[in-house]
Design a protein around this motif. Structure first.
Motif, PDB file in Angstrom:
ATOM      1  N   TYR A 266      -7.781  -8.465  -3.013  1.00 11.07           N
ATOM      2  CA  TYR A 266      -7.209  -7.905  -4.242  1.00 11.07           C
ATOM      3  C   TYR A 266      -7.020  -6.401  -4.085  1.00 11.07           C
ATOM      4  O   TYR A 266      -7.739  -5.742  -3.321  1.00 11.07           O
ATOM      5  CB  TYR A 266      -8.116  -8.185  -5.438  1.00 11.07           C
ATOM      6  CG  TYR A 266      -8.354  -9.651  -5.704  1.00 11.07           C
ATOM      7  CD1 TYR A 266      -7.446 -10.411  -6.429  1.00 11.07           C
ATOM      8  CD2 TYR A 266      -9.497 -10.292  -5.222  1.00 11.07           C
ATOM      9  CE1 TYR A 266      -7.658 -11.751  -6.676  1.00 11.07           C
ATOM     10  CE2 TYR A 266      -9.719 -11.635  -5.455  1.00 11.07           C
ATOM     11  CZ  TYR A 266      -8.792 -12.353  -6.185  1.00 11.07           C
ATOM     12  OH  TYR A 266      -9.006 -13.686  -6.412  1.00 11.07           O
ATOM     13  N   THR A 267      -6.066  -5.869  -4.852  1.00 13.26           N
ATOM     14  CA  THR A 267      -5.772  -4.441  -4.860  1.00 13.26           C
ATOM     15  C   THR A 267      -5.966  -3.901  -6.271  1.00 13.26           C
ATOM     16  O   THR A 267      -5.408  -4.450  -7.228  1.00 13.26           O
ATOM     17  CB  THR A 267      -4.335  -4.168  -4.383  1.00 13.26           C
ATOM     18  OG1 THR A 267      -4.172  -4.684  -3.064  1.00 13.26           O
ATOM     19  CG2 THR A 267      -4.064  -2.675  -4.359  1.00 13.26           C
ATOM     20  N   ARG A 276      -4.053  -6.068  -9.299  1.00 16.99           N
ATOM     21  CA  ARG A 276      -2.617  -6.232  -9.472  1.00 16.99           C
ATOM     22  C   ARG A 276      -2.027  -7.179  -8.437  1.00 16.99           C
ATOM     23  O   ARG A 276      -1.194  -8.003  -8.750  1.00 16.99           O
ATOM     24  CB  ARG A 276      -1.924  -4.863  -9.362  1.00 16.99           C
ATOM     25  CG  ARG A 276      -2.268  -3.902 -10.487  1.00 16.99           C
ATOM     26  CD  ARG A 276      -1.374  -2.686 -10.444  1.00 16.99           C
ATOM     27  NE  ARG A 276      -1.640  -1.782 -11.563  1.00 16.99           N
ATOM     28  CZ  ARG A 276      -0.958  -0.674 -11.810  1.00 16.99           C
ATOM     29  NH1 ARG A 276       0.025  -0.326 -10.990  1.00 16.99           N
ATOM     30  NH2 ARG A 276      -1.250   0.095 -12.838  1.00 16.99           N
ATOM     31  N   HIS A 277      -2.429  -7.024  -7.176  1.00 14.04           N
ATOM     32  CA  HIS A 277      -1.874  -7.842  -6.109  1.00 14.04           C
ATOM     33  C   HIS A 277      -2.983  -8.717  -5.531  1.00 14.04           C
ATOM     34  O   HIS A 277      -4.157  -8.352  -5.542  1.00 14.04           O
ATOM     35  CB  HIS A 277      -1.262  -6.979  -5.007  1.00 14.04           C
ATOM     36  CG  HIS A 277      -0.167  -6.068  -5.493  1.00 14.04           C
ATOM     37  ND1 HIS A 277       1.062  -6.533  -5.878  1.00 14.04           N
ATOM     38  CD2 HIS A 277      -0.132  -4.724  -5.665  1.00 14.04           C
ATOM     39  CE1 HIS A 277       1.815  -5.516  -6.264  1.00 14.04           C
ATOM     40  NE2 HIS A 277       1.115  -4.409  -6.153  1.00 14.04           N
ATOM     41  N   CYS A 278      -2.573  -9.859  -5.020  1.00 12.18           N
ATOM     42  CA  CYS A 278      -3.541 -10.813  -4.466  1.00 12.18           C
ATOM     43  C   CYS A 278      -2.989 -11.378  -3.166  1.00 12.18           C
ATOM     44  O   CYS A 278      -1.816 -11.757  -3.090  1.00 12.18           O
ATOM     45  CB  CYS A 278      -3.827 -11.934  -5.456  1.00 12.18           C
ATOM     46  SG  CYS A 278      -4.880 -13.243  -4.797  1.00 12.18           S
ATOM     47  N   GLN A 309       0.399  -3.352   1.745  1.00 13.54           N
ATOM     48  CA  GLN A 309      -0.432  -3.112   0.568  1.00 13.54           C
ATOM     49  C   GLN A 309      -0.060  -4.015  -0.600  1.00 13.54           C
ATOM     50  O   GLN A 309      -0.904  -4.290  -1.460  1.00 13.54           O
ATOM     51  CB  GLN A 309      -0.316  -1.644   0.150  1.00 13.54           C
ATOM     52  CG  GLN A 309      -0.987  -0.679   1.113  1.00 13.54           C
ATOM     53  CD  GLN A 309      -0.914   0.752   0.635  1.00 13.54           C
ATOM     54  OE1 GLN A 309      -0.174   1.078  -0.292  1.00 13.54           O
ATOM     55  NE2 GLN A 309      -1.672   1.633   1.255  1.00 13.54           N
ATOM     56  N   LYS A 310       1.173  -4.482  -0.629  1.00 14.05           N
ATOM     57  CA  LYS A 310       1.609  -5.355  -1.715  1.00 14.05           C
ATOM     58  C   LYS A 310       1.386  -6.834  -1.420  1.00 14.05           C
ATOM     59  O   LYS A 310       1.784  -7.682  -2.210  1.00 14.05           O
ATOM     60  CB  LYS A 310       3.086  -5.099  -2.033  1.00 14.05           C
ATOM     61  CG  LYS A 310       3.344  -3.717  -2.613  1.00 14.05           C
ATOM     62  CD  LYS A 310       4.787  -3.559  -3.032  1.00 14.05           C
ATOM     63  CE  LYS A 310       5.022  -2.193  -3.688  1.00 14.05           C
ATOM     64  NZ  LYS A 310       6.433  -2.024  -4.113  1.00 14.05           N
ATOM     65  N   GLY A 311       0.775  -7.141  -0.269  1.00 13.21           N
ATOM     66  CA  GLY A 311       0.420  -8.515   0.017  1.00 13.21           C
ATOM     67  C   GLY A 311       1.396  -9.272   0.890  1.00 13.21           C
ATOM     68  O   GLY A 311       1.220 -10.474   1.095  1.00 13.21           O
ATOM     69  N   LYS A 312       2.413  -8.619   1.450  1.00 14.33           N
ATOM     70  CA  LYS A 312       3.363  -9.310   2.312  1.00 14.33           C
ATOM     71  C   LYS A 312       2.764  -9.455   3.704  1.00 14.33           C
ATOM     72  O   LYS A 312       2.301  -8.484   4.302  1.00 14.33           O
ATOM     73  CB  LYS A 312       4.684  -8.541   2.382  1.00 14.33           C
ATOM     74  CG  LYS A 312       5.720  -9.213   3.266  1.00 14.33           C
ATOM     75  CD  LYS A 312       7.003  -8.391   3.345  1.00 14.33           C
ATOM     76  CE  LYS A 312       8.016  -9.045   4.258  1.00 14.33           C
ATOM     77  NZ  LYS A 312       9.269  -8.251   4.369  1.00 14.33           N
TER      78      LYS A 312
END
Length: 586
Positions: A266-267, A276-278, A309-312
């Motif tokens: 998680y971020t 926010r992001h997972c 950082q956004k999970g990609k």
């Protein structure tokens, strides 16, 4: 490649100098419990280690200068993390040491105990508190107390305190003695620290004042003030944090990347109470390192995965063995950043992005690594082994890490992007048509999408109503069932795998029965009484099926999971039997 490995094993790693190795140093620790810092402000960095000892006693905070211990301090409980941070702007600039142990953070200044921070207590179940008040006033029997505490635990609304859990574990003849000792003390429910890190407060300098960041077993993240040790911020997570990495400034903007026990990353950002992001990992995490703007996670399935950082997801590397620990290798003099990955095959691999650039072979399995300035050497690698050994290596000044992968594999040209041609006339015509008919095309798409969702929902509800789904819809009996068939006939081996998906509640009093055409098949056992299903465990059930027909036909065998006294199955599975390739036994 084999000749290069043989030469390296004889002459040692050509990029590293073997500075020191002590196989009997009696150091048992993890990467989170090691740090390198200039504790006296004289330019001579020391090694700070929180030693786990035997796990029950001999826990110590040990400081090494060179290869010899400098100071030792006894710890009361097992340490879970060590961090060095600057508390103030006083001269000379010497950092303090923070040690996370149980629900406390012990702060050492000038290698002496300075402050102890205690995590705030958690909410206690009011019914549990009333029961202990009655026990203190001798208004309740101890067997009744045990029964009511078990009922509270089974509901699972608020977890029990440690006192109640220990009371449920003692023998009936020892309950009175246990209650007599503890019933007069106040009832508290205290969490423990699982991970520890630092966050610079207002300046990005290396010697700037930093805040402590702690993760707890209650799935919370706390940011502590470095002077008053008050809670500046609190953030909640869906699961227990185990690894944390932080960037930015607390007063400006910061980002917290947390790997949790549920297998997700998680971020968290400033002023965000929830993540926010997972990132959903393929298995449980065993290490997390942030390299520039990317996140590298090591998993239990022997893989190393890179994400933005956004999970990609960027890449995945399959490792030759399981990971024991990970750490960032930041060579600031050359601007080189990589990931150190220690494995159970007594090797430490260095990865830059997805490329393996170096392999370090050790005498024992490495359990903790730390890279940085030690003494007056800027590029020192400190490692501890499973047997309690201490190994120190120094990176040679002539060492160069090549960009290409050290192992055999596809050529580098494979990663070069193709020269995509320019837009064709057909593409331009399609674009114009979409602009002119955008509304009608969107309406048709939405109509088909709604119809697809409606049909899927109807099929799902029909499966739930008739208990045809392999996963039960009942909250009281959360089960999952899958089946496999082995063999070519006429005898088949049928294996059912049952799993209780409840987080804490076991399942008892269940049966499994089979329904089949007796003209085609016969079974050695078609009815099973299940044992108590513990949550999370897989229960295999095996039986044998014999095909009686030689006509080359097959049928469906139905499996029902039922509860005693109920005519409605909890869940149902249909097994499509294969055609028997052998003749039935006469």
């Amino acid at each position: 490649m084999e000749n290069a490995d043989a030469k390296e094993s004889v002459e040692g790693n050509p990029k590293w100098l073997d500075a020191h190795y002590d196989p009997v140093a009696n150091l048992y620790t993890f990467t989170s419990c090691m740090a390198l810092a200039d504790l006296h402000g004289d330019g001579d960095n020391k090694l700070v280690v929180a030693d786990l000892g035997t796990g029950a006693y001999s826990m110590k905070l040990r400081v090494f200068r060179g290869t010899a211990p400098l100071v030792e301090n006894t710890l009361i409980d097992l340490p879970t993390g060590v961090a060095t941070f600057f508390m103030d702007t006083n001269e000379p600039r010497s950092p303090a040491i923070a040690v996370a142990s149980g629900p406390f953070v012990y702060v050492y200044k000038n290698l002496r105990p300075y402050f102890k921070f205690t995590l705030p207590p958690l909410e206690v179940n009011q019914l549990e508190m009333d029961l202990w008040i009655q026990a203190r006033e001798d208004k309740i029997d101890y067997m009744a107390l045990k029964e009511m505490l078990e009922n509270i635990r089974s509901k699972g609304d608020v977890p029990l305190t440690v006192r109640s859990l220990k009371f449920l574990m003692v023998e009936p003849q020892e309950m009175a003695a246990f209650a007599a000792v503890h019933k007069h003390t106040p009832l508290k429910r205290q969490t423990v620290i699982t991970c520890l890190s630092t966050l610079r407060k207002s300046l990005a300098d290396e010697d700037a004042v930093s805040c402590l960041v702690v993760g707890t077993e209650s799935s919370d993240i706390f940011v502590l003030d470095p002077e008053a040790f008050t809670i500046l911020a609190k953030m909640s997570l869906p699961s227990v944090p185990v690894f944390v990495d932080i960037s930015g400034l607390f007063d400006v903007e910061f980002r917290v990347v947390v790997a949790c026990r549920n297998g997700n990353v998680y971020t968290l950002k400033r002023d965000s109470k929830k993540p926010r992001h997972c990132i959903e990992l393929s298995s449980q995490p065993v290490g997390l390192v942030r390299v520039n703007k990317n996140v590298v996670v090591g998993c239990m399935d022997e893989s190393l995965q890179g994400y933005t950082q956004k999970g990609k997801k960027l890449w995945t590397v399959n490792l030759p063995a399981a990971i024991t620990t990970m750490q960032l290798m930041d060579h600031k003099g050359r601007g080189f950043k990589a990931v150190l990955v220690a494995m159970v095959n007594s090797e430490v691999h260095i990865y830059r992005d997805k490329y393996l650039v170096n392999i370090i072979k050790t005498q024992d399995v490495v359990t903790s690594v730390c890279f940085g300035r030690y003494g007056r050497e800027d590029s020192t690698l400190v490692m501890t082994t499973k047997g309690g050994g201490l190994a120190i290596k120094i990176l040679k000044r002539t060492a160069v890490f090549e960009e290409k992968d050290a192992t055999l594999g596809p050529p580098v040209a494979q990663n070069i992007k193709l020269n995509v041609p320019k837009k064709t006339k057909l593409y331009v015509d399609q674009t114009l048509r979409e602009r002119e008919c955008a509304v009608s095309m969107h309406r048709v798409f939405q109509t088909d999408l709604y119809r697809l969702r409606l049909e899927a929902a109807r099929a799902y509800m029909k499966a739930l109503d008739s208990c045809l789904a392999p996963v039960s819809s009942s909250l009281a009996e959360p089960l999952k069932l899958n089946a496999t068939v082995q063999g070519i006939g006429p005898n088949f081996k049928l294996t059912l795998n049952l799993q209780n998906t409840s987080p804490s509640r076991p399942c008892v009093g269940l049966f499994v029965c089979f329904l089949y055409d007796e003209r085609l098949y016969s079974m050695t056992q078609a009815f099973f009484k299940l044992p108590m299903l513990v949550p999370g465990l897989n229960y295999p059930i095996e039986t044998f099926v014999e095909c009686r027909s030689d006509q080359g036909i097959s049928d469906i065998i139905k499996v029902f999971a039922v509860r005693e006294g109920s005519s409605i199955p909890i869940l149902t599975a249909h097994i499509n039997m294969p055609v028997s390739e052998g003749l039935p036994f006469s």
